[in-house]
Scaffold this motif. Structure first.
Motif, PDB file in Angstrom:
ATOM      1  N   GLU A   7       0.851  -1.191   0.000  1.00  0.00           N
ATOM      2  CA  GLU A   7       0.000   0.000   0.000  1.00  0.00           C
ATOM      3  C   GLU A   7       0.885   1.238   0.000  1.00  0.00           C
ATOM      4  OE1 GLU A   7      -2.324   0.587   3.502  1.00  0.00           O
ATOM      5  OE2 GLU A   7      -0.651   0.162   4.846  1.00  0.00           O
ATOM      6  N   VAL A   8       0.314   2.349  -0.442  1.00  0.00           N
ATOM      7  CA  VAL A   8       1.047   3.624  -0.445  1.00  0.00           C
ATOM      8  C   VAL A   8       0.441   4.506   0.632  1.00  0.00           C
ATOM      9  CG1 VAL A   8       1.553   5.702  -1.788  1.00  0.00           C
ATOM     10  CG2 VAL A   8       1.662   3.460  -2.881  1.00  0.00           C
ATOM     11  N   GLU A  42      13.837  16.682   7.251  1.00  0.00           N
ATOM     12  CA  GLU A  42      13.246  18.020   7.052  1.00  0.00           C
ATOM     13  C   GLU A  42      12.209  18.054   5.936  1.00  0.00           C
ATOM     14  OE1 GLU A  42      16.873  20.912   8.562  1.00  0.00           O
ATOM     15  OE2 GLU A  42      16.751  20.358   6.463  1.00  0.00           O
ATOM     16  N   SER A  43      12.372  17.143   4.953  1.00  0.00           N
ATOM     17  CA  SER A  43      11.419  17.157   3.830  1.00  0.00           C
ATOM     18  C   SER A  43      10.419  15.999   3.931  1.00  0.00           C
ATOM     19  CB  SER A  43      12.170  17.104   2.496  1.00  0.00           C
ATOM     20  OG  SER A  43      13.042  16.008   2.465  1.00  0.00           O
ATOM     21  N   LEU A  44      10.295  15.458   5.150  1.00  0.00           N
ATOM     22  CA  LEU A  44       9.453  14.265   5.343  1.00  0.00           C
ATOM     23  C   LEU A  44       8.030  14.447   4.841  1.00  0.00           C
ATOM     24  CD1 LEU A  44       9.341  11.410   6.570  1.00  0.00           C
ATOM     25  CD2 LEU A  44       8.455  12.467   8.643  1.00  0.00           C
ATOM     26  N   GLN A  45       7.466  15.643   5.056  1.00  0.00           N
ATOM     27  CA  GLN A  45       6.065  15.848   4.648  1.00  0.00           C
ATOM     28  C   GLN A  45       5.881  15.796   3.137  1.00  0.00           C
ATOM     29  OE1 GLN A  45       7.435  18.058   7.127  1.00  0.00           O
ATOM     30  NE2 GLN A  45       5.738  18.816   8.370  1.00  0.00           N
ATOM     31  N   GLU A  46       6.982  15.831   2.386  1.00  0.00           N
ATOM     32  CA  GLU A  46       6.872  15.741   0.928  1.00  0.00           C
ATOM     33  C   GLU A  46       6.784  14.287   0.472  1.00  0.00           C
ATOM     34  OE1 GLU A  46      10.150  17.750  -0.938  1.00  0.00           O
ATOM     35  OE2 GLU A  46       9.501  19.707  -0.216  1.00  0.00           O
ATOM     36  N   PHE A  47       7.111  13.356   1.361  1.00  0.00           N
ATOM     37  CA  PHE A  47       7.304  11.968   0.948  1.00  0.00           C
ATOM     38  C   PHE A  47       6.087  11.066   1.144  1.00  0.00           C
ATOM     39  CE2 PHE A  47      11.757  12.889   0.707  1.00  0.00           C
ATOM     40  CZ  PHE A  47      12.259  11.929  -0.159  1.00  0.00           C
ATOM     41  N   ALA A  48       5.923  10.166   0.169  1.00  0.00           N
ATOM     42  CA  ALA A  48       5.015   9.030   0.309  1.00  0.00           C
ATOM     43  C   ALA A  48       5.883   7.780   0.244  1.00  0.00           C
ATOM     44  CB  ALA A  48       4.012   9.015  -0.825  1.00  0.00           C
ATOM     45  N   VAL A  49       5.444   6.725   0.887  1.00  0.00           N
ATOM     46  CA  VAL A  49       6.168   5.456   0.780  1.00  0.00           C
ATOM     47  C   VAL A  49       5.200   4.351   0.377  1.00  0.00           C
ATOM     48  CG1 VAL A  49       8.074   5.905   2.385  1.00  0.00           C
ATOM     49  CG2 VAL A  49       5.896   5.038   3.273  1.00  0.00           C
ATOM     50  N   ALA A  50       5.751   3.338  -0.272  1.00  0.00           N
ATOM     51  CA  ALA A  50       5.007   2.102  -0.504  1.00  0.00           C
ATOM     52  C   ALA A  50       5.557   1.097   0.504  1.00  0.00           C
ATOM     53  CB  ALA A  50       5.227   1.607  -1.927  1.00  0.00           C
ATOM     54  N   VAL A  51       4.664   0.416   1.199  1.00  0.00           N
ATOM     55  CA  VAL A  51       5.108  -0.593   2.176  1.00  0.00           C
ATOM     56  C   VAL A  51       4.453  -1.928   1.844  1.00  0.00           C
ATOM     57  CG1 VAL A  51       5.621   0.999   4.072  1.00  0.00           C
ATOM     58  CG2 VAL A  51       3.306   0.137   3.813  1.00  0.00           C
ATOM     59  N   TRP A  82      10.828  -5.460  -6.322  1.00  0.00           N
ATOM     60  CA  TRP A  82       9.414  -5.096  -6.524  1.00  0.00           C
ATOM     61  C   TRP A  82       9.182  -4.395  -7.852  1.00  0.00           C
ATOM     62  CZ3 TRP A  82       4.707  -5.809  -4.126  1.00  0.00           C
ATOM     63  CH2 TRP A  82       4.732  -6.543  -2.937  1.00  0.00           C
ATOM     64  N   LEU A  83      10.215  -4.247  -8.676  1.00  0.00           N
ATOM     65  CA  LEU A  83      10.051  -3.519  -9.938  1.00  0.00           C
ATOM     66  C   LEU A  83       9.036  -4.217 -10.840  1.00  0.00           C
ATOM     67  CD1 LEU A  83      13.787  -2.647 -10.741  1.00  0.00           C
ATOM     68  CD2 LEU A  83      11.976  -1.042 -10.076  1.00  0.00           C
ATOM     69  N   GLY A  84       8.289  -3.422 -11.617  1.00  0.00           N
ATOM     70  CA  GLY A  84       7.366  -3.991 -12.600  1.00  0.00           C
ATOM     71  C   GLY A  84       6.108  -4.595 -12.020  1.00  0.00           C
ATOM     72  N   ARG A  85       5.765  -4.212 -10.774  1.00  0.00           N
ATOM     73  CA  ARG A  85       4.559  -4.769 -10.146  1.00  0.00           C
ATOM     74  C   ARG A  85       3.577  -3.664  -9.753  1.00  0.00           C
ATOM     75  NH1 ARG A  85       7.535  -8.856  -6.057  1.00  0.00           N
ATOM     76  NH2 ARG A  85       5.440  -9.294  -5.284  1.00  0.00           N
ATOM     77  N   GLY A  86       3.739  -2.503 -10.359  1.00  0.00           N
ATOM     78  CA  GLY A  86       2.760  -1.440 -10.152  1.00  0.00           C
ATOM     79  C   GLY A  86       3.031  -0.524  -8.970  1.00  0.00           C
ATOM     80  N   VAL A  87       4.172  -0.705  -8.299  1.00  0.00           N
ATOM     81  CA  VAL A  87       4.468   0.149  -7.130  1.00  0.00           C
ATOM     82  C   VAL A  87       4.751   1.587  -7.581  1.00  0.00           C
ATOM     83  CG1 VAL A  87       5.982   0.502  -5.136  1.00  0.00           C
ATOM     84  CG2 VAL A  87       5.358  -1.831  -5.841  1.00  0.00           C
TER      85      VAL A  87
END
Ligand SMILES: CC(=O)SCCNC(=O)CCNC(=O)[C@H](O)C(C)(C)COP(=O)(O)OP(=O)(O)OC[C@H]1O[C@@H](n2cnc3c(N)ncnc32)[C@H](O)[C@@H]1OP(=O)(O)O
Length: 170
Positions: A7-8, A42-51, A82-87
């Motif tokens: 999920e993102v 400092e730029s954390l609020q700019e980031f999204a992660v996929a877990v 995880w490449l090529g799996r829609g992440v």
């Protein structure tokens, strides 16, 4: 369990070291601009992660606001297994949603992954100036390296060699 196995979500402070680990090899290959840990915090609020379902960070991406209508997609990376799996697709979709919510109308990126961004509606802009001259002058006041790259300033040319400048209208 999530349907796709990942999920993102918005990034948290506890993700920062994993983001650094994920992007470091790409920084070494000069694919991504390097960021010190403190800059990532400092730029954390700019980031999204996929877990993944175990909660491990398998991808990241950031959205940087540059001007009233203009933002930049930054530090988009997916772990090699995880490449090529829609992440990457899920991350860029999330960042575009955030961009619209912030009131942005255009997204810039500087990348070697021209096909990937092209499939997501980004178009190469070559040396075209995408901001008015008065906005360009305002942007010159920024101390941000990414903005310097956007402006194509000579001091950052070694970082940008071979990259393609791309833009998407949201
Ligand atoms: C602005 C910047 O940040 S520039 C830096 C960009 N990042 C890099 O250069 C770092 C190195 N590259 C990467 O980390 C990755 O290759 C990325 C981020 C560019 C793409 O990440 P991925 O997770 O592999 O992308 P994703 O899986 O969504 O798409 C890649 C392919 O998988 C396919 N795919 C497979 N499953 C899916 C799915 N469920 N949903 C969408 N696409 C899928 C896509 O069709 C696509 O195929 P195509 O390339 O033939 O069109």
């Amino acid at each position: 369990m999530t349907a796709l196995g990942f999920e993102v979500r918005r990034a948290r402070t506890g993700d920062v070291r994993a983001i650094k680990e994920l992007v470091e090899p790409l920084v070494q290959q000069r694919i991504l601009l390097g960021k010190e840990l403190v800059v990532l915090f400092e730029s954390l609020q700019e980031f999204a992660v996929a877990v993944d379902d175990a909660g491990e960070v398998i991808g990241c991406g950031a959205l940087h606001v540059m001007w009233e209508d203009l933002g930049e997609v930054r530090t988009l990376a997916v772990r090699s297994d995880w490449l090529g799996r829609g992440v990457g697709h899920a991350l860029i979709t999330y960042l575009e949603y955030e961009a619209r919510a912030l009131g942005l109308h255009r997204l810039f990126c500087l990348t070697f992954e021209v096909d990937f961004f092209g499939r997501h509606g980004f178009e190469p802009i070559d040396d075209q100036l995408v901001v008015d001259p008065d906005v360009y002058v305002e942007l010159l006041h920024s101390s941000d390296e990414g903005v310097a790259e956007f402006l194509d300033l000579s001091r950052v040319k070694p970082n940008t060699l071979g990259n393609t400048r791309m833009l998407k209208t949201l």
